[in-house]
Design a protein around this motif. Sequence first.
Motif, PDB file in Angstrom:
ATOM      1  N   TYR C 325      77.702  10.634 -14.733  1.00  0.00           N
ATOM      2  CA  TYR C 325      79.098  10.285 -15.044  1.00  0.00           C
ATOM      3  C   TYR C 325      80.071  11.435 -14.774  1.00  0.00           C
ATOM      4  CZ  TYR C 325      76.890   6.388 -17.491  1.00  0.00           C
ATOM      5  OH  TYR C 325      76.138   5.288 -17.809  1.00  0.00           O
ATOM      6  N   THR C 326      79.614  12.483 -14.085  1.00  0.00           N
ATOM      7  CA  THR C 326      80.542  13.559 -13.762  1.00  0.00           C
ATOM      8  C   THR C 326      81.185  13.264 -12.412  1.00  0.00           C
ATOM      9  OG1 THR C 326      78.928  14.835 -12.538  1.00  0.00           O
ATOM     10  CG2 THR C 326      79.031  15.217 -14.912  1.00  0.00           C
ATOM     11  N   ALA C 327      81.864  14.291 -11.877  1.00  0.00           N
ATOM     12  CA  ALA C 327      82.562  14.104 -10.603  1.00  0.00           C
ATOM     13  C   ALA C 327      81.610  14.106  -9.413  1.00  0.00           C
ATOM     14  CB  ALA C 327      83.609  15.192 -10.430  1.00  0.00           C
ATOM     15  N   ILE C 328      80.322  14.197  -9.655  1.00  0.00           N
ATOM     16  CA  ILE C 328      79.370  14.144  -8.537  1.00  0.00           C
ATOM     17  C   ILE C 328      79.254  12.685  -8.098  1.00  0.00           C
ATOM     18  CG2 ILE C 328      77.171  13.734  -9.758  1.00  0.00           C
ATOM     19  CD1 ILE C 328      76.674  16.557  -7.894  1.00  0.00           C
ATOM     20  N   PRO C 329      79.127  12.426  -6.765  1.00  0.00           N
ATOM     21  CA  PRO C 329      79.085  11.032  -6.321  1.00  0.00           C
ATOM     22  C   PRO C 329      77.972  10.241  -6.998  1.00  0.00           C
ATOM     23  CG  PRO C 329      79.237  12.514  -4.449  1.00  0.00           C
ATOM     24  CD  PRO C 329      79.061  13.373  -5.652  1.00  0.00           C
ATOM     25  N   GLN C 330      78.238   8.965  -7.163  1.00  0.00           N
ATOM     26  CA  GLN C 330      77.294   8.162  -7.924  1.00  0.00           C
ATOM     27  C   GLN C 330      75.941   8.017  -7.238  1.00  0.00           C
ATOM     28  OE1 GLN C 330      78.864   4.411  -9.211  1.00  0.00           O
ATOM     29  NE2 GLN C 330      76.975   3.933 -10.307  1.00  0.00           N
ATOM     30  N   TRP C 331      75.910   8.051  -5.912  1.00  0.00           N
ATOM     31  CA  TRP C 331      74.613   7.878  -5.251  1.00  0.00           C
ATOM     32  C   TRP C 331      73.636   8.970  -5.661  1.00  0.00           C
ATOM     33  CZ3 TRP C 331      72.918  11.803  -2.141  1.00  0.00           C
ATOM     34  CH2 TRP C 331      73.865  12.634  -1.530  1.00  0.00           C
ATOM     35  N   VAL C 332      74.146  10.183  -5.884  1.00  0.00           N
ATOM     36  CA  VAL C 332      73.240  11.262  -6.298  1.00  0.00           C
ATOM     37  C   VAL C 332      72.715  10.978  -7.698  1.00  0.00           C
ATOM     38  CG1 VAL C 332      72.902  13.728  -6.157  1.00  0.00           C
ATOM     39  CG2 VAL C 332      74.956  12.733  -5.206  1.00  0.00           C
ATOM     40  N   GLN C 333      73.584  10.431  -8.547  1.00  0.00           N
ATOM     41  CA  GLN C 333      73.151  10.119  -9.912  1.00  0.00           C
ATOM     42  C   GLN C 333      72.046   9.065  -9.883  1.00  0.00           C
ATOM     43  OE1 GLN C 333      76.522   9.260 -12.474  1.00  0.00           O
ATOM     44  NE2 GLN C 333      77.871  10.541 -11.249  1.00  0.00           N
ATOM     45  N   THR C 334      72.219   8.075  -9.014  1.00  0.00           N
ATOM     46  CA  THR C 334      71.194   7.042  -8.890  1.00  0.00           C
ATOM     47  C   THR C 334      69.844   7.657  -8.537  1.00  0.00           C
ATOM     48  OG1 THR C 334      72.812   5.454  -8.119  1.00  0.00           O
ATOM     49  CG2 THR C 334      70.498   4.983  -7.618  1.00  0.00           C
ATOM     50  N   LEU C 335      69.859   8.538  -7.524  1.00  0.00           N
ATOM     51  CA  LEU C 335      68.599   9.155  -7.124  1.00  0.00           C
ATOM     52  C   LEU C 335      68.017   9.951  -8.284  1.00  0.00           C
ATOM     53  CD1 LEU C 335      69.326  10.296  -3.453  1.00  0.00           C
ATOM     54  CD2 LEU C 335      68.111   8.278  -4.259  1.00  0.00           C
ATOM     55  N   VAL C 396      71.653   5.966 -21.487  1.00  0.00           N
ATOM     56  CA  VAL C 396      71.117   6.815 -22.555  1.00  0.00           C
ATOM     57  C   VAL C 396      71.776   8.185 -22.480  1.00  0.00           C
ATOM     58  CG1 VAL C 396      69.050   7.807 -23.566  1.00  0.00           C
ATOM     59  CG2 VAL C 396      68.936   5.588 -22.424  1.00  0.00           C
ATOM     60  N   ASN C 397      71.874   8.690 -21.250  1.00  0.00           N
ATOM     61  CA  ASN C 397      72.460  10.007 -21.068  1.00  0.00           C
ATOM     62  C   ASN C 397      73.920  10.045 -21.495  1.00  0.00           C
ATOM     63  OD1 ASN C 397      73.767  12.249 -19.073  1.00  0.00           O
ATOM     64  ND2 ASN C 397      71.657  12.741 -19.613  1.00  0.00           N
ATOM     65  N   SER C 398      74.610   8.901 -21.366  1.00  0.00           N
ATOM     66  CA  SER C 398      76.019   8.897 -21.777  1.00  0.00           C
ATOM     67  C   SER C 398      76.126   9.218 -23.259  1.00  0.00           C
ATOM     68  CB  SER C 398      76.659   7.541 -21.472  1.00  0.00           C
ATOM     69  OG  SER C 398      76.196   6.563 -22.386  1.00  0.00           O
ATOM     70  N   LEU C 399      75.074   8.939 -24.005  1.00  0.00           N
ATOM     71  CA  LEU C 399      75.073   9.290 -25.421  1.00  0.00           C
ATOM     72  C   LEU C 399      74.553  10.712 -25.646  1.00  0.00           C
ATOM     73  CD1 LEU C 399      75.411   8.287 -28.394  1.00  0.00           C
ATOM     74  CD2 LEU C 399      72.980   7.810 -28.348  1.00  0.00           C
ATOM     75  N   SER C 400      73.486  11.063 -24.951  1.00  0.00           N
ATOM     76  CA  SER C 400      72.793  12.316 -25.270  1.00  0.00           C
ATOM     77  C   SER C 400      73.448  13.542 -24.653  1.00  0.00           C
ATOM     78  CB  SER C 400      71.343  12.250 -24.793  1.00  0.00           C
ATOM     79  OG  SER C 400      71.285  12.310 -23.376  1.00  0.00           O
ATOM     80  N   HIS C 401      74.061  13.375 -23.489  1.00  0.00           N
ATOM     81  CA  HIS C 401      74.593  14.518 -22.761  1.00  0.00           C
ATOM     82  C   HIS C 401      75.615  15.258 -23.614  1.00  0.00           C
ATOM     83  CE1 HIS C 401      75.381  16.903 -19.249  1.00  0.00           C
ATOM     84  NE2 HIS C 401      76.650  16.555 -19.184  1.00  0.00           N
ATOM     85  N   TYR C 402      75.652  16.564 -23.481  1.00  0.00           N
ATOM     86  CA  TYR C 402      76.580  17.434 -24.219  1.00  0.00           C
ATOM     87  C   TYR C 402      76.237  17.548 -25.703  1.00  0.00           C
ATOM     88  CZ  TYR C 402      80.003  17.265 -20.312  1.00  0.00           C
ATOM     89  OH  TYR C 402      80.665  17.363 -19.107  1.00  0.00           O
ATOM     90  N   THR C 403      75.233  16.814 -26.197  1.00  0.00           N
ATOM     91  CA  THR C 403      74.954  16.892 -27.639  1.00  0.00           C
ATOM     92  C   THR C 403      73.671  17.674 -27.911  1.00  0.00           C
ATOM     93  OG1 THR C 403      73.489  14.987 -27.845  1.00  0.00           O
ATOM     94  CG2 THR C 403      75.863  14.542 -27.875  1.00  0.00           C
ATOM     95  N   ASP C 404      73.370  17.817 -29.189  1.00  0.00           N
ATOM     96  CA  ASP C 404      72.156  18.503 -29.613  1.00  0.00           C
ATOM     97  C   ASP C 404      70.900  17.713 -29.290  1.00  0.00           C
ATOM     98  OD1 ASP C 404      73.094  20.916 -30.686  1.00  0.00           O
ATOM     99  OD2 ASP C 404      73.870  19.853 -32.427  1.00  0.00           O
ATOM    100  N   TRP C 405      71.054  16.479 -28.893  1.00  0.00           N
ATOM    101  CA  TRP C 405      69.855  15.734 -28.487  1.00  0.00           C
ATOM    102  C   TRP C 405      69.180  16.483 -27.337  1.00  0.00           C
ATOM    103  CZ3 TRP C 405      69.693   9.730 -27.253  1.00  0.00           C
ATOM    104  CH2 TRP C 405      68.364   9.354 -27.043  1.00  0.00           C
ATOM    105  N   THR C 406      70.007  16.953 -26.384  1.00  0.00           N
ATOM    106  CA  THR C 406      69.445  17.736 -25.284  1.00  0.00           C
ATOM    107  C   THR C 406      68.704  18.952 -25.842  1.00  0.00           C
ATOM    108  OG1 THR C 406      71.260  17.053 -23.869  1.00  0.00           O
ATOM    109  CG2 THR C 406      69.998  18.953 -23.146  1.00  0.00           C
ATOM    110  N   VAL C 407      69.331  19.641 -26.795  1.00  0.00           N
ATOM    111  CA  VAL C 407      68.701  20.832 -27.352  1.00  0.00           C
ATOM    112  C   VAL C 407      67.383  20.464 -28.044  1.00  0.00           C
ATOM    113  CG1 VAL C 407      69.020  22.750 -28.948  1.00  0.00           C
ATOM    114  CG2 VAL C 407      70.947  21.932 -27.606  1.00  0.00           C
TER     115      VAL C 407
END
Lengths: 292, 259, 550
Positions: C325-335, C396-407
């Motif tokens: 969901y960042t400014a990186i093109p979506q095709w890379v996210q898909t891969l 799932v990542n839209s919830l976990s990213h930037y949070t302590d879940w990653t930690v």
Amino acid sequence: MSVKERDPLSGHETTGHEWNGITELNTRVPRAVWFFIAVTHIWALVYWVLMPAWPLVTTYTKGLLGYDDRERIKQQVLTADAEQAEWTRALATLPAEEIRQDAVLMARVEQTAPALYGDSCAACHGSDAAGGPGFPSLVDGAWLWGGDAGTIMETLRVGINAPHPESRWAQMLAFGETGILTRPQIRTVVDYVQSLSGLDTEAAPDRLAEGETIFAENCASCHGENAKGIQELGAPNLTDDFWIYGGDDASMFTTINLGRQGWMPAWEDRLTVAERMALTLYIQDLGAEQGE
Amino acid sequence: MFRTLLKPFTRFFEFHAKTHYRAERHSMALSVGIILAAGVGGFIEIAPLFTIDDTVEADPDMRLYTPLEQAGRDIYIREGCYACHSQMIRTLQDDVDRYGPYSLAVESKYDHPMLWGSKRTGPDLARVGEKYSDDWQVRHLVDPRALVPESVMPQYAFLLDTALETDSLPGRLAALRAVGVPYTDDQIGSAASDALGQALPDTERADGVLDRYGDETNVRIFDGRSDRLTEMDALVAYLQILGGLTDLPTKTQPARGEE
Amino acid sequence: MMNRLTTGERQAAMVLSGMVALAGFAMAIVGRGDPMGVHGWITLIFAGVLFFLVGNVLYGPEPTEDRSASYYDDPTKVGILLSLFWAVVGMGMGVWVAAQLAWPELRFDAAWSSFGRIRPVHTSGVIFGFGGNALIATSFHIMQRTSRARLAGHISPWFVLLGFNLFCIIAASGYLMGVTQSKEYAEPEWYADIWLVIVWVVYFVLYIRTLARRNEPHIYVANWYYLAFILVVAVLHIVNNLAVPASFGAAKSYSAFSGVQDAMTQWWYGHNAVAFFLTAGFLGMLYYFLPKRAERPIYSYRLSILSFWGIVFFYIWAGSHHLHYTAIPQWVQTLGMTFSVMLLVPSWASAGNALMTLNGAWHKVRDDATLRFMMVAAVFYGLSTFEGSFMAIRPVNSLSHYTDWTVGHVHAGAMGWVALITFGSIYAVVPVLWRKETMYSWKLVEWHFWLALAGTVIYVFAMWNSGITQGLMWRTYTESGSLAYSFTDTLVAMHPYYIARMIGGALFFAGAVIGAFNVVMTIRSAGHQAPQLDYPTGSEANEPAVPAAE
Ligand code: HEM
Ligand code: HEM
Ligand SMILES: [Ca+2]
Ligand SMILES: [Ca+2]
Ligand SMILES: [Cu+2]
């Protein structure tokens, strides 16, 4: 190469090698592994066909669904706006008094304003809106520019001394630094101003008289003859006991010596009209609650 | 049916396992295999980002960091602010509602390195520029809990007492030009003077800054003291330009509250 | 120790350390007034001390025995001790970092002690200092045993080990001075990066040359993993650190890439630092010490092939899951997302292979804390890879990213998998290296095990709670469609979890200190001198001279 053996426990064959005592069985890859490979790969394949996925040299496969994150978020924003349109339009257009009469709209305000206030305003005015050194209290009833909804809305829109083309502008001059007043003169006028709100009751009458003259000559143009402030200029009332920068000798000396120019950001680009109205009503209510 | 479907896979694997049994006797064969297997993915994901045009939006009006802002950015990196603050608003509704228009690729076009971050212990800073006053920023950095009692941010009071080192700025800008930021010779040559000028609004140096970086540039006494150019000036100048290098995001994204 | 080196080798060592000392001196001169100058002095002192240590015994007695008949374990021993030293430093720092998030005033009123500067000391301290030293040390041990050959060189192992530690010292001291490129897990500046390339090339050459000497026809799986670790980390490191220095006399450079391309390169690196540093290398450890300790054959050679190549191939693609969901093109996210999910199969295949290997040895797992360390490590490996693949799915990542879940995920992997397998391996290898029958105290091993397990579980649960709470609070809307919580509201909600995390971390840290103590006491204890339990080198015989048992 040694002869292949069988592991007595599992009955599987070994690969026939041994490394410092470690051997390996040649067990077949379990069926479940193949199954999971199949499932995950088929899922990936389907996903690639439907979604933007593979890069070509100057473009990429767009996917059959034509899905695009940016298009999606655009629609989400528009949809949310449309869903809220009814009450946000009311907040944006109706006069504050009318909104207050409408319980439904006020319920919206009560839900919207606290988090908004927490993310935008609390950093300066404090989570209880009581202000702090350099940042005025919003609940003390002492307004620089005025406490009616229209004035507050305008203050929020353009800010004070902010980099907004129509920003409100107000400056407390640096009387000491610019040489208009000498240090003893400043100290005298400090005593005088303090006496107005009953802070300083010890100063000699002739000193107060001298202070009064200095005040009339230098300060009254902004703070008014009676020192009660002039809201058109954003100059505060100096006779009440509310201070942005503090009523003690040192703070007040600094104020007059170096001048002040508080910066209240402009929120026109960050907050919608409805949000600003919600905040306006919210801080008015906070003030009313604490005023009692 | 499942079995027939899997046949080619298992066949391939049988073949692979057999070849492997021979190949694993040769360390170089293994090494080459590893490099090849591990090379594909990276190449396919990174190289096209340079060749596909619409990866980064075009914006001819994109502004450059002034030397003072770049110095501030270097301090931001030095202090590890990126460990707590992201600078990347995602294309998610709550991100957009809280922090403003989602970040575009072009916004970090001149960011070597990017500071998108991976953790939000503190809020996103991609659009924090002009959200608060210089004075607030200074006081917040000096003692965050004086302004936000719940904050867990460290205090950085020493920035206010540390003079900004400006001699290295031409070298820094030149290095940035080497990696693709279009600084002119003039900008590089006047970097040290421009850094000073941006924080001394009533001097001639300040005019130079406006000439070289545009009239929109913030020229102010950022740290509240006119006697000295400090690291605080630089950091606050940087924070105040975050989100302000281009207005493409607001131009291309629907404004909220306008239905 | 020096008496195992010939005079010629000692001279070579002196020349090498002399050269490094000179380079340090040059750095100190050109970088004076800059942290780079301090790094010059550090290098000079580091290499200077080595120079005199070797010089002192330059003309001491020559080695008498036939060196090629035995393994060269001195570098391994030092590597294990360095690893434990860094464990204490890195984890101690971790506890401090955790404490600062609960009580931000817990620091000195000095720039070096702020969160942003000590956090990378923790991450690099544990990953590179603790993990890296353990990897180098065990790789030396394992490659000799599974090749039945002595290390190919007497100076190069020292160069690799000590050179790597010089890199770690420069990294950690640099962070405290504010020297960083800000690229996570690749923070050190350009000169440290260049130095690491040199060290790493020597490491690779040493590895390949030792393999070339082997007396076993086949290369054991553990070595495949170590090889992948060495090779791919080299490629990742070089590409991600491409940068132009602002001056050759200062610790400041600018990344060759910017924005989107820089982000992709960084997380291609960052994710594969996880894959090839924190996973491949440690799988090598697992593949040797687990079957050895359990005295069971590896469950399936075929599964090993499948998981090895699966990990090497699929991991590389997954980096973009750090950029959903960042400014990186979506095709890379898909891969990134699809490959992360496909990656789960080889990951679980290797965890399963390890656990199935224990069939027939579960009673040992019950009784032997060392083997239990390895078993639990394999379980956490399975758990964190499952969690990782799950978190890589965009919603799932839209919830976990930037949070302590990653930690939380990080530490399930880093404490539960990386640290536990390392401690297990250290407990297995120390008696072998120092020729003792057992560790000084098996009770302390048991204590360490339970402290580590409790610490990990508390830490991970605290972070799951805090991460998911925070993620949900960020996206909670009121009925009116406006955000329900301000950012500060979430800070208040995090506070109790941050305290819990600190407690969990302190338990884990206490375990590590106990472990270090136990190892030192084992070395110092006279104890019974156990015979060398390895197969001899050089022999073409298949029959072991002494039965293999450790
Ligand atoms: C004593 C035990 C430990 C404690 C108390 C601890 C504590 C911490 C803390 C407080 C953070 C910062 C999290 C944040 O920014 O919110 C962190 C990050 C990190 N730690 Fe640990 N840690 C410990 C053990 C380890 C071990 C053993 C490893 C690796 C082998 C490790 C690897 C990491 C990594 C990679 C990060 C960065 C995570 C990220 O950026 O998402 N830690 N640790
Ligand atoms: C199948 C295997 C794995 C996958 C697919 C995976 C996936 C992920 C994902 C999706 C994230 C979060 C990225 C974000 O939202 O910012 C992440 C972060 C992380 N993972 Fe994993 N993970 C895996 C295994 C592991 C293992 C075994 C370890 C450790 C030993 C580990 C260490 C880390 C670290 C250190 C980070 C934090 C990176 C940062 O600084 O932001 N991962 N991983
Ligand atoms: Ca991170
Ligand atoms: Ca680096
Ligand atoms: Cu990852």
